[in-house]
Scaffold this motif. Structure first.
Motif, mmCIF file in Angstrom:
data_model
loop_
_atom_site.group_PDB
_atom_site.id
_atom_site.type_symbol
_atom_site.label_atom_id
_atom_site.label_comp_id
_atom_site.label_asym_id
_atom_site.label_seq_id
_atom_site.Cartn_x
_atom_site.Cartn_y
_atom_site.Cartn_z
ATOM 1 N N GLN A 29 -0.117 -19.765 2.379
ATOM 2 C CA GLN A 29 1.128 -19.074 2.507
ATOM 3 C C GLN A 29 1.327 -17.949 1.458
ATOM 4 O O GLN A 29 1.719 -16.966 1.738
ATOM 5 N N VAL A 30 0.839 -18.178 0.270
ATOM 6 C CA VAL A 30 0.943 -17.152 -0.564
ATOM 7 C C VAL A 30 0.078 -16.075 -0.392
ATOM 8 O O VAL A 30 0.145 -14.544 -0.689
ATOM 9 N N LEU A 31 -1.197 -16.341 0.005
ATOM 10 C CA LEU A 31 -2.159 -15.310 0.543
ATOM 11 C C LEU A 31 -1.600 -14.517 1.734
ATOM 12 O O LEU A 31 -1.800 -13.375 1.700
ATOM 13 N N LYS A 32 -0.980 -15.100 2.540
ATOM 14 C CA LYS A 32 -0.335 -14.432 3.773
ATOM 15 C C LYS A 32 0.704 -13.305 3.324
ATOM 16 O O LYS A 32 0.816 -12.165 3.633
ATOM 17 N N GLU A 33 1.676 -14.103 2.244
ATOM 18 C CA GLU A 33 2.515 -13.078 1.725
ATOM 19 C C GLU A 33 2.040 -12.018 0.805
ATOM 20 O O GLU A 33 2.349 -10.683 0.922
ATOM 21 N N THR A 34 0.960 -12.167 0.231
ATOM 22 C CA THR A 34 0.310 -11.121 -0.677
ATOM 23 C C THR A 34 -0.277 -9.772 0.445
ATOM 24 O O THR A 34 -0.109 -8.926 0.217
ATOM 25 N N ARG A 35 -0.854 -10.500 1.618
ATOM 26 C CA ARG A 35 -1.357 -9.603 2.445
ATOM 27 C C ARG A 35 -0.254 -8.310 3.118
ATOM 28 O O ARG A 35 -0.319 -7.329 3.194
ATOM 29 N N VAL A 36 1.016 -9.371 3.208
ATOM 30 C CA VAL A 36 2.029 -8.301 3.821
ATOM 31 C C VAL A 36 2.607 -7.483 2.842
ATOM 32 O O VAL A 36 2.692 -6.224 3.070
ATOM 33 N N MET A 37 2.595 -7.886 1.330
ATOM 34 C CA MET A 37 3.178 -7.251 0.487
ATOM 35 C C MET A 37 2.096 -5.865 0.206
ATOM 36 O O MET A 37 2.621 -4.681 -0.117
ATOM 37 N N ARG A 38 0.792 -6.124 0.468
ATOM 38 C CA ARG A 38 -0.095 -5.088 0.020
ATOM 39 C C ARG A 38 -0.050 -4.089 1.284
ATOM 40 O O ARG A 38 -0.308 -3.001 0.976
ATOM 41 N N SER A 39 0.171 -4.580 2.473
ATOM 42 C CA SER A 39 0.381 -3.755 3.507
ATOM 43 C C SER A 39 1.602 -2.921 3.343
ATOM 44 O O SER A 39 1.663 -1.673 3.646
ATOM 45 N N ASP A 40 2.894 -3.461 2.934
ATOM 46 C CA ASP A 40 3.924 -2.805 2.772
ATOM 47 C C ASP A 40 3.756 -1.701 1.576
ATOM 48 O O ASP A 40 4.198 -0.628 1.640
ATOM 49 N N ILE A 41 3.063 -2.027 0.402
ATOM 50 C CA ILE A 41 2.590 -0.920 -0.732
ATOM 51 C C ILE A 41 1.844 0.070 0.109
ATOM 52 O O ILE A 41 2.136 1.341 -0.308
ATOM 53 N N ALA A 42 0.965 -0.217 0.850
ATOM 54 C CA ALA A 42 0.172 0.931 1.497
ATOM 55 C C ALA A 42 0.883 1.917 2.107
ATOM 56 O O ALA A 42 0.781 3.103 2.339
ATOM 57 N N SER A 43 1.859 1.318 3.165
ATOM 58 C CA SER A 43 2.741 2.162 4.029
ATOM 59 C C SER A 43 3.599 2.786 3.167
ATOM 60 O O SER A 43 3.698 4.104 3.368
ATOM 61 N N ALA A 44 4.108 2.367 1.952
ATOM 62 C CA ALA A 44 4.919 3.059 0.976
ATOM 63 C C ALA A 44 4.132 4.193 0.316
ATOM 64 O O ALA A 44 4.852 5.240 0.144
ATOM 65 N N GLN A 45 2.923 3.819 0.043
ATOM 66 C CA GLN A 45 2.186 4.864 -0.528
ATOM 67 C C GLN A 45 1.866 6.356 0.527
ATOM 68 O O GLN A 45 2.047 7.252 0.053
ATOM 69 N N VAL A 46 1.566 5.931 1.644
ATOM 70 C CA VAL A 46 1.466 6.836 2.770
ATOM 71 C C VAL A 46 2.686 7.775 2.901
ATOM 72 O O VAL A 46 2.674 8.728 2.805
ATOM 73 N N ARG A 47 3.791 6.943 3.159
ATOM 74 C CA ARG A 47 4.940 7.777 3.154
ATOM 75 C C ARG A 47 5.370 8.703 1.992
ATOM 76 O O ARG A 47 5.920 9.833 2.139
ATOM 77 N N LEU A 48 5.139 7.980 0.781
ATOM 78 C CA LEU A 48 5.381 9.098 -0.420
ATOM 79 C C LEU A 48 4.311 10.264 -0.326
ATOM 80 O O LEU A 48 4.774 11.212 -0.769
ATOM 81 N N SER A 49 3.123 10.077 -0.111
ATOM 82 C CA SER A 49 2.253 11.079 0.048
ATOM 83 C C SER A 49 2.712 12.243 0.796
ATOM 84 O O SER A 49 2.635 13.445 0.716
ATOM 85 N N VAL A 50 3.257 11.711 2.127
ATOM 86 C CA VAL A 50 3.935 12.615 3.140
ATOM 87 C C VAL A 50 5.093 13.177 2.284
ATOM 88 O O VAL A 50 5.284 14.432 2.905
ATOM 89 N N LEU A 51 5.804 12.583 2.034
ATOM 90 C CA LEU A 51 7.276 13.157 1.241
ATOM 91 C C LEU A 51 6.596 14.124 0.130
ATOM 92 O O LEU A 51 7.403 15.354 -0.086
ATOM 93 N N ARG A 52 5.814 13.798 -0.609
ATOM 94 C CA ARG A 52 5.462 14.916 -1.471
ATOM 95 C C ARG A 52 4.751 16.131 -0.846
ATOM 96 O O ARG A 52 4.907 17.257 -1.671
ATOM 97 N N ALA A 53 3.936 16.038 0.112
ATOM 98 C CA ALA A 53 3.508 17.130 0.731
ATOM 99 C C ALA A 53 4.524 17.919 1.417
ATOM 100 O O ALA A 53 4.711 19.388 1.271
ATOM 101 N N GLU A 54 5.568 17.157 2.036
ATOM 102 C CA GLU A 54 6.710 18.135 2.563
ATOM 103 C C GLU A 54 7.378 18.685 1.332
ATOM 104 O O GLU A 54 7.963 19.923 1.582
#
Length: 115
Positions: A29-54
């Motif tokens: 369960q903890v490993l599954k939550e970690t995978r979800v959290m890493r996915s959320d962090i990756a998508s937040a980093q992508v959004r942040l890079s798009v916002l910085r570019a804008e």
């Protein structure tokens, strides 16, 4: 006596097996939550890079200059010139610290005042 030892040993093995079973599922369960959290962090980093570019795109000097010229009547913005900047030693700092002559009563937000 041997029978009692065998029974305790068997109960200990069952107890340890049950504990290992629960720990295995808790770990999964903890490993599954970690995978979800890493996915959320990756998508937040992508959004942040798009916002910085804008932000970089919207703050281009030529675009800002054009906007200042278009809205000159309303804003009165003038282009920056080198003679508008000063040196650090020209900045006047106060010589003494801040002196408070009259205190101000501060009340906590949300508390009713007695009238």
């Amino acid at each position: 006596m041997k029978t009692l030892v065998y029974i305790f040993t068997i109960l200990a093995v069952f107890g340890l097996a049950f504990w290992a079973y629960r720990e295995n599922y808790a770990t999964q369960q903890v490993l599954k939550e970690t995978r979800v959290m890493r996915s959320d962090i990756a998508s937040a980093q992508v959004r942040l890079s798009v916002l910085r570019a804008e932000w970089a795109y919207l703050n281009r000097p030529d675009r800002l200059r054009a906007l200042a010229e278009i809205n000159f009547e309303r804003l009165g913005l003038l282009p920056l010139r080198p003679d508008q900047f000063g040196r650090v030693d020209e900045v006047s700092y106060p010589r003494s610290g801040l002196v408070i002559e009259e205190g101000v009563e501060v009340s906590a937000y949300g508390q009713e005042e007695d009238q």
